[in-house]
Design a protein around this motif. Sequence first.
Motif, PDB file in Angstrom:
ATOM      1  N   PRO A   1      -9.712   8.352  -1.288  1.00 26.73           N
ATOM      2  CA  PRO A   1      -8.682   9.047  -0.129  1.00 26.73           C
ATOM      3  C   PRO A   1      -9.367   8.815   1.411  1.00 26.73           C
ATOM      4  CG  PRO A   1      -9.271  10.526  -1.934  1.00 26.73           C
ATOM      5  CD  PRO A   1     -10.456   9.281  -2.312  1.00 26.73           C
ATOM      6  N   GLN A   2      -8.673   8.556   2.166  1.00 22.86           N
ATOM      7  CA  GLN A   2      -8.939   8.476   3.615  1.00 22.86           C
ATOM      8  C   GLN A   2      -9.620   9.645   4.178  1.00 22.86           C
ATOM      9  OE1 GLN A   2      -5.292   6.772   5.688  1.00 22.86           O
ATOM     10  NE2 GLN A   2      -6.248   4.800   5.479  1.00 22.86           N
TER      11      GLN A   2
ATOM     12  N   HIS B   1      -7.941   3.415  -4.259  1.00 22.55           N
ATOM     13  CA  HIS B   1      -8.843   3.346  -3.488  1.00 22.55           C
ATOM     14  C   HIS B   1      -9.281   4.915  -3.137  1.00 22.55           C
ATOM     15  CE1 HIS B   1      -8.492  -0.703  -2.659  1.00 22.55           C
ATOM     16  NE2 HIS B   1      -7.481  -0.895  -1.992  1.00 22.55           N
TER      17      HIS B   1
ATOM     18  N   LYS C   1       0.444   5.627   0.302  1.00 22.71           N
ATOM     19  CA  LYS C   1      -0.404   6.712   0.502  1.00 22.71           C
ATOM     20  C   LYS C   1       0.377   7.899   0.233  1.00 22.71           C
ATOM     21  CE  LYS C   1      -3.757   4.489   3.604  1.00 22.71           C
ATOM     22  NZ  LYS C   1      -3.088   3.121   3.618  1.00 22.71           N
TER      23      LYS C   1
ATOM     24  N   SER D   1      -9.165   8.157   9.855  1.00 24.71           N
ATOM     25  CA  SER D   1      -7.591   7.814   9.881  1.00 24.71           C
ATOM     26  C   SER D   1      -6.967   8.461  10.939  1.00 24.71           C
ATOM     27  CB  SER D   1      -6.989   7.936   8.574  1.00 24.71           C
ATOM     28  OG  SER D   1      -6.846   9.137   8.219  1.00 24.71           O
TER      29      SER D   1
ATOM     30  N   ASN E   1      -4.089   6.878  -2.605  1.00 25.40           N
ATOM     31  CA  ASN E   1      -4.396   5.842  -1.685  1.00 25.40           C
ATOM     32  C   ASN E   1      -4.427   4.474  -2.646  1.00 25.40           C
ATOM     33  OD1 ASN E   1      -5.058   3.939   0.430  1.00 25.40           O
ATOM     34  ND2 ASN E   1      -7.260   4.862   0.683  1.00 25.40           N
TER      35      ASN E   1
ATOM     36  N   ASN F   1      -4.975  13.498   2.038  1.00 28.22           N
ATOM     37  CA  ASN F   1      -4.698  12.334   1.405  1.00 28.22           C
ATOM     38  C   ASN F   1      -5.024  12.586  -0.142  1.00 28.22           C
ATOM     39  OD1 ASN F   1      -5.977   8.949   1.214  1.00 28.22           O
ATOM     40  ND2 ASN F   1      -3.630   9.726   0.907  1.00 28.22           N
TER      41      ASN F   1
ATOM     42  N   TYR G   1       0.470  12.051   1.321  1.00 19.44           N
ATOM     43  CA  TYR G   1      -0.360  13.358   1.707  1.00 19.44           C
ATOM     44  C   TYR G   1       0.486  14.425   1.729  1.00 19.44           C
ATOM     45  CZ  TYR G   1      -2.413   9.432   4.732  1.00 19.44           C
ATOM     46  OH  TYR G   1      -2.964   8.440   5.335  1.00 19.44           O
TER      47      TYR G   1
ATOM     48  N   HIS H   1       2.368   6.939  -8.905  1.00 23.83           N
ATOM     49  CA  HIS H   1       1.436   5.609  -9.267  1.00 23.83           C
ATOM     50  C   HIS H   1       2.051   5.108 -10.669  1.00 23.83           C
ATOM     51  CE1 HIS H   1      -1.863   3.146  -9.693  1.00 23.83           C
ATOM     52  NE2 HIS H   1      -2.124   3.893 -10.924  1.00 23.83           N
TER      53      HIS H   1
ATOM     54  N   GLU I   1       3.734   7.266   2.414  1.00 24.23           N
ATOM     55  CA  GLU I   1       3.773   6.197   3.312  1.00 24.23           C
ATOM     56  C   GLU I   1       3.692   5.011   2.654  1.00 24.23           C
ATOM     57  OE1 GLU I   1       0.696   6.835   6.187  1.00 24.23           O
ATOM     58  OE2 GLU I   1       1.542   8.490   7.061  1.00 24.23           O
TER      59      GLU I   1
ATOM     60  N   GLY J   1       0.644  -1.365   0.195  1.00 25.92           N
ATOM     61  CA  GLY J   1      -0.144   0.064   0.038  1.00 25.92           C
ATOM     62  C   GLY J   1       0.985   1.251   0.001  1.00 25.92           C
TER      63      GLY J   1
END
Length: 255
Positions: free
Chosen positions: A195-196, A193, A127, A201, A210, A207, A129, A180, A240, A125
């Motif tokens: 965004p958180q 996915h 992420k 979170s 994700n 974010n 930010y 990406h 992350e 995964g």
Amino acid sequence: MSGLRYVYAVCRPFGTPLPAQLTGVAGVPPKQLVHHDLVAVVGHVPEGDFAEEPLRAHLEDLDWLGATARAHQNVIDALTVVTTPLPLRLATVFRDDSGVRTMMQERKQTFLRTLDRLDGRVEWGVKVYSEPEPEPEPEPEPGRTGRTGSGRDYLRQRRNQRREHEEKWEQAEQFARRLHESLSGYAEDTRIHAPQNAALSRAPGRNILNAAYLVPRTESEAFVELVDRTKDDAPGLRVELTGPWAAYSFSGEDA
């Protein structure tokens, strides 16, 4: 042993034993339940917690839910070291061994196809930010006594602040797209996915990306190195990396 059967995952038969000290949900060590060329990794759980009515109530208890999810994940993590598991959703429960075997028989071909596709692969995964921006100093309102400059100066400054914010956001989105695309070169499949939600979170910043990546184990080292190299290329952004995980996002199951 009496009780219900909690199913963590379905796998192909594997010879490497799980750690002797491993415990799962309800503090019970997981066991293998073999059905032809599939294995369900199961645990015995009490009806008082996992029958339909008490389970529905427990799922509203965030402390109970969190502890159960951690115990579930501990078993999945241990399986990921020794085999390729197909994780089932949290709190998948059957009445007895016969019910688990029936489920495996009914879904045998789907399980086998998915396990073939996931074999030798793990999920990573990533992420991205935007770091929280410092709060701007409050601006005196135009026309107040003691203000230097005019209302026109004030409006110009506000426009410049908005433009600067929009430019930073566009740069952040461009960085996330480039990252990406680069990471996708190491992956056999990807998932973007939503965004958180920062309130859920509790991660600082906004974010931007994700994403999950299905990566062959043989490519994982290069994948991680690429993420590490990019972390210094994006001032004001935080990258992350999590994993390696069982391939939740690519299993076709509700993880």
